[in-house]
Design an enzyme around this catalytic site. Sequence first.
Site, short mmCIF file in Angstrom:
data_model
loop_
_atom_site.label_atom_id
_atom_site.label_comp_id
_atom_site.label_asym_id
_atom_site.label_seq_id
_atom_site.Cartn_x
_atom_site.Cartn_y
_atom_site.Cartn_z
N PRO A 64 86.55 7.47 67.59
CA PRO A 64 87.30 8.59 68.19
C PRO A 64 88.66 8.80 67.55
CG PRO A 64 87.13 6.73 69.73
CD PRO A 64 86.19 6.46 68.60
N SER A 106 92.24 -1.56 69.94
CA SER A 106 91.09 -2.48 69.96
C SER A 106 89.79 -1.78 69.58
CB SER A 106 90.95 -3.12 71.34
OG SER A 106 90.76 -2.13 72.34
N ALA A 140 82.96 6.45 61.91
CA ALA A 140 84.12 7.21 62.36
C ALA A 140 84.22 7.17 63.87
CB ALA A 140 84.02 8.66 61.88
N CYS A 151 92.09 6.11 54.88
CA CYS A 151 91.06 5.40 54.11
C CYS A 151 90.82 6.10 52.77
CB CYS A 151 89.77 5.29 54.92
SG CYS A 151 89.03 6.86 55.41
N ASN A 187 85.16 2.58 54.53
CA ASN A 187 86.38 3.29 54.88
C ASN A 187 87.27 2.45 55.79
OD1 ASN A 187 83.94 4.01 56.45
ND2 ASN A 187 85.40 5.01 57.82
N ARG A 204 88.12 10.73 64.30
CA ARG A 204 87.69 12.10 64.57
C ARG A 204 88.82 12.97 65.12
NH1 ARG A 204 82.08 12.45 64.39
NH2 ARG A 204 81.08 10.40 64.13
N ILE A 254 88.89 -0.13 63.76
CA ILE A 254 89.83 -0.61 62.76
C ILE A 254 90.59 -1.82 63.26
CG2 ILE A 254 91.94 -0.02 61.50
CD1 ILE A 254 90.90 2.78 61.14
#
Length: 315
Positions: A163, A11, A161, A129, A290, A166, A14
Amino acid sequence: MSHSKVAVIGSGNIGTDLVVKLKKLATNVEIAVLVGIDPSSDGLARARRMGIGTVDTGVQGLIEHAEFDEIDIIFDSTSAKAHLVNEEALRTFGKRLIDLTPAAVGPYVVPAVNLDDHLGAPNVNMVTCGGQATIPIVAAISSVTAVHYAEIVASIASKSAGPGTRSNIDEFTQTTSAAIEKVGGAAHGKAIIVLNPAEPPLIMRDTVLALVTDPDQNRIRQSVIDMVEKVSAYVPGYRLKQEVQFTQLDDAESVATLTGGVDKGPGLWKVAVFLEVEGAAHYLPAYAGNLDIMTSAALQVAERIAANTVQEATR
């Protein structure tokens, strides 16, 4: 035509963008459930406001959900490590999985390049991406001439970006590099990602560099233009930033480590393609191209899988 029900695991940025796209744009599939692990997440709250079922206890909660048996396709937008756990939990239920993480359990799929080859696969991987943006261009070049080496640089706004992105930087480079070769057709591939902290945030920019021998420039240029048109059919903000560039290398020896030692003499050229991807701003702002290219590509895959399933059933 009946719609295939789908669920989205994750959730975050993305997953939430994908849910909004499914609600607004889908024609063959219907979003039934969004799955998360944080009851207070914005994504779950937004899904509830849209009248979509939610689960805040992860994949096990999805399995126990009342609509689980009716769900045909499950998107996983968590992380590479989480997908391995989710895939194992779901394996025995016969659901089709669309993996938006770099886990790459199933075959790499880039809709404009090889979707038709994997419509029956139980688990397909959407690469990354950067891969979705650049691999079509590598494939366009390699359809005209052999690509000895292809390198891509994906620059994304740091604010886009989350978590999951990353924590997957290493997996991003590994998965994208492998897909440049396997799907793009390059003999050797390399991927680099840049998180750009600029304010205001810049939209996604991608650079594709390819080393080829004595290229037919007009054919390559047209192949790239045709491929951009194919991708932009499902990612409207995908476009060429400038004309395709060709540079003859004076000292081919300097790139021998990249090309695997081939074609060290005259005739080696660098092809440079510069792209930008503007998001549709369904959930995050337009700079998050992205995210948009990943969710748009994943939606395209689900739509085609659902349509193909109906076709197979009526034969």
